[in-house]
Design a protein around this motif. Structure first.
Motif, PDB file in Angstrom:
ATOM      1  N   LEU A   1       9.918 -16.145  26.573  1.00 36.65           N
ATOM      2  CA  LEU A   1      11.221 -15.924  25.924  1.00 36.65           C
ATOM      3  C   LEU A   1      12.380 -16.367  26.813  1.00 36.65           C
ATOM      4  O   LEU A   1      12.338 -16.173  28.023  1.00 36.65           O
ATOM      5  CB  LEU A   1      11.389 -14.430  25.629  1.00 36.65           C
TER       6      LEU A   1
ATOM      7  N   ASP B   1       4.779 -14.100  28.450  1.00 39.81           N
ATOM      8  CA  ASP B   1       5.623 -13.428  29.442  1.00 39.81           C
ATOM      9  C   ASP B   1       4.872 -12.387  30.282  1.00 39.81           C
ATOM     10  O   ASP B   1       5.517 -11.633  31.032  1.00 39.81           O
ATOM     11  CB  ASP B   1       6.798 -12.743  28.729  1.00 39.81           C
TER      12      ASP B   1
ATOM     13  N   GLU C   1       6.580  -6.273  35.743  1.00 45.86           N
ATOM     14  CA  GLU C   1       7.509  -5.151  35.960  1.00 45.86           C
ATOM     15  C   GLU C   1       7.977  -4.518  34.658  1.00 45.86           C
ATOM     16  O   GLU C   1       8.285  -3.321  34.619  1.00 45.86           O
ATOM     17  CB  GLU C   1       8.738  -5.650  36.725  1.00 45.86           C
ATOM     18  N   ASP C   2       8.061  -5.324  33.610  1.00 44.66           N
ATOM     19  CA  ASP C   2       8.652  -4.799  32.380  1.00 44.66           C
ATOM     20  C   ASP C   2       7.743  -3.821  31.631  1.00 44.66           C
ATOM     21  O   ASP C   2       8.196  -3.153  30.703  1.00 44.66           O
ATOM     22  CB  ASP C   2       9.036  -5.976  31.450  1.00 44.66           C
TER      23      ASP C   2
ATOM     24  N   ARG D   1       6.022  -8.949  23.438  1.00 45.79           N
ATOM     25  CA  ARG D   1       5.562  -8.474  24.734  1.00 45.79           C
ATOM     26  C   ARG D   1       4.788  -7.162  24.644  1.00 45.79           C
ATOM     27  O   ARG D   1       4.224  -6.701  25.634  1.00 45.79           O
ATOM     28  CB  ARG D   1       6.756  -8.343  25.706  1.00 45.79           C
TER      29      ARG D   1
ATOM     30  N   ARG E   1      17.126  -5.040  25.508  1.00 45.53           N
ATOM     31  CA  ARG E   1      15.698  -4.684  25.449  1.00 45.53           C
ATOM     32  C   ARG E   1      15.448  -3.175  25.453  1.00 45.53           C
ATOM     33  O   ARG E   1      14.413  -2.723  24.973  1.00 45.53           O
ATOM     34  CB  ARG E   1      14.960  -5.312  26.641  1.00 45.53           C
TER      35      ARG E   1
ATOM     36  N   HIS F   1      18.382  -7.986  31.748  1.00 42.91           N
ATOM     37  CA  HIS F   1      17.999  -6.635  32.176  1.00 42.91           C
ATOM     38  C   HIS F   1      18.992  -6.117  33.222  1.00 42.91           C
ATOM     39  O   HIS F   1      19.642  -6.908  33.913  1.00 42.91           O
ATOM     40  CB  HIS F   1      16.618  -6.651  32.848  1.00 42.91           C
TER      41      HIS F   1
ATOM     42  N   LEU G   1      12.720 -18.938  32.931  1.00 40.32           N
ATOM     43  CA  LEU G   1      12.390 -17.983  31.856  1.00 40.32           C
ATOM     44  C   LEU G   1      13.098 -16.643  32.084  1.00 40.32           C
ATOM     45  O   LEU G   1      12.666 -15.609  31.572  1.00 40.32           O
ATOM     46  CB  LEU G   1      10.876 -17.773  31.794  1.00 40.32           C
ATOM     47  N   GLU G   2      14.161 -16.676  32.859  1.00 36.97           N
ATOM     48  CA  GLU G   2      14.951 -15.478  33.157  1.00 36.97           C
ATOM     49  C   GLU G   2      14.190 -14.445  33.970  1.00 36.97           C
ATOM     50  O   GLU G   2      14.450 -13.241  33.888  1.00 36.97           O
ATOM     51  CB  GLU G   2      15.529 -14.860  31.876  1.00 36.97           C
TER      52      GLU G   2
ATOM     53  N   CYS H   1      10.715  -8.967  38.993  1.00 36.93           N
ATOM     54  CA  CYS H   1       9.903  -8.740  37.778  1.00 36.93           C
ATOM     55  C   CYS H   1       8.469  -9.218  37.908  1.00 36.93           C
ATOM     56  O   CYS H   1       7.653  -8.953  37.027  1.00 36.93           O
ATOM     57  CB  CYS H   1      10.576  -9.358  36.563  1.00 36.93           C
TER      58      CYS H   1
HETATM   59  N1  LIG Z   1      12.286  -7.769  34.603  1.00 33.91           N
HETATM   60  C1  LIG Z   1      12.600  -9.019  34.322  1.00 33.91           C
HETATM   61  O1  LIG Z   1      13.616  -9.534  34.782  1.00 33.91           O
HETATM   62  N2  LIG Z   1      11.800  -9.657  33.491  1.00 33.91           N
HETATM   63  C2  LIG Z   1      11.995 -11.012  33.103  1.00 33.91           C
HETATM   64  C3  LIG Z   1      11.406 -11.245  31.763  1.00 33.91           C
HETATM   65  C4  LIG Z   1      11.581 -12.651  31.316  1.00 33.91           C
HETATM   66  C5  LIG Z   1      10.935 -12.943  29.987  1.00 33.91           C
HETATM   67  N3  LIG Z   1      11.053 -14.331  29.698  1.00 33.91           N
HETATM   68  C6  LIG Z   1      11.532 -12.127  28.874  1.00 33.91           C
HETATM   69  O2  LIG Z   1      12.492 -12.586  28.275  1.00 33.91           O
HETATM   70  O3  LIG Z   1      11.057 -11.040  28.586  1.00 33.91           O
END
Ligand SMILES: NC(=O)NCCC[C@H](N)C(=O)O
Length: 258
Positions: A19, A62, A67-68, A87, A133, A163, A242-243, A248
């Protein structure tokens, strides 16, 4: 003895489909990403962290951003309900991994959503970002899970970045660092130290004065080095597209007595 383990999760073949929300999509070099991920794990191991690989989730682009999927406080693992539906299948293997490591497991329940990237712990204070999120019900469930264990949960709005921890993280002494244009509520964080680059706001505390940081933040690394810290730089360019950030790609488990 307190543990020094870190969960990591190997990127899968669909990584490039991950994402993107606040960035333009850029082509991800998957073999390079894999090499960068190996080097990231090497850096953790070189500083005394035992890395524990969660079973890969090759259908989830992803999943490497482990971490998420889980928030640890003491020996309790709160399995998240990620804000992005794509996710959500990532969490089951993480739950299994933390349970096998001896954590007590708790869950965020529907309709709440919470991403671990929105949770910044500084001692017993847990900042949680309410943003794209993580919703209000996710914040409430985080409070319900951790306040009885002695945490003070502080909710802050997040709008400019994906985030909370895309905007701010904390140094070992508790100073919050962030790149001011991307921090929605600087006044929520005291003390606060501005850093000159977006990715300079992301540090993983490796122990002592050592800070794992992205190679894309040389000026911030220099600033922190000048303050007596020891930045350890890793190139995570493919994950940044991918941010993703250094934080993470792992979850440190410090309070498991195993
Ligand atoms: N904790 C984070 O900074 N997670 C990055 C998640 C990137 C992933 N492409 C997302 O959009 O969920």
């Amino acid at each position: 003895m307190a543990s020094k383990k870190a969960l990591i999760r190997r990127p899968g073949p669909r990584l490039a489909e991950g994402l993107v929300t606040h960035l333009e999509r850029a082509a991800v070099d998957v073999p390079l990403a894999l090499a960068q991920w190996e080097a990231y794990g090497d850096a953790l191991r070189a500083h005394g962290w035992e890395t524990v690989e969660v079973e890969p989730a090759d259908d989830c682009p992803d999943a490497v951003f482990v971490e998420d999927t889980v928030v640890m406080f003491r020996n309790v693992a709160l399995i998240t309900r990620p804000g992005a539906e794509s996710r959500r299948p990532e969490t089951s293997a993480v739950e299994q991994a933390v349970a096998e490591l001896g954590a007590s497991v708790n869950w965020v329940w529907e309709p709440g959503t919470l991403d671990g990237g929105d949770v910044l712990k500084i001692g017993d204070t847990i900042y949680v970002g309410r943003g794209g999120r993580t919703d209000a019900a996710g914040v409430q469930q985080l409070r319900a899970a951790f306040e009885p264990l002695g945490a003070r949960v502080v909710a802050v709005p997040v709008a400019s970045v994906l985030h909370l921890k895309s905007a701010v993280t904390a140094l070992p002494d508790g100073t919050v660092i962030g790149h001011p244009p991307l921090v929605d509520t600087v006044s929520a964080f005291t003390p606060f130290l501005p850093v000159p680059e977006e990715s300079g706001a992301h540090v993983v505390l490796l122990g002592g004065a050592k800070l794992l940081m992205a190679a894309s933040a040389p000026k911030s690394a220099e600033l922190l080095s000048d303050l007596g810290y020891e930045p350890v730089l890793v190139d995570i360019s493919e994950f940044e597209k991918l941010e993703g950030c250094v934080t993470c790609l792992s979850v440190r488990l410090r309070d498991l007595y195993v």
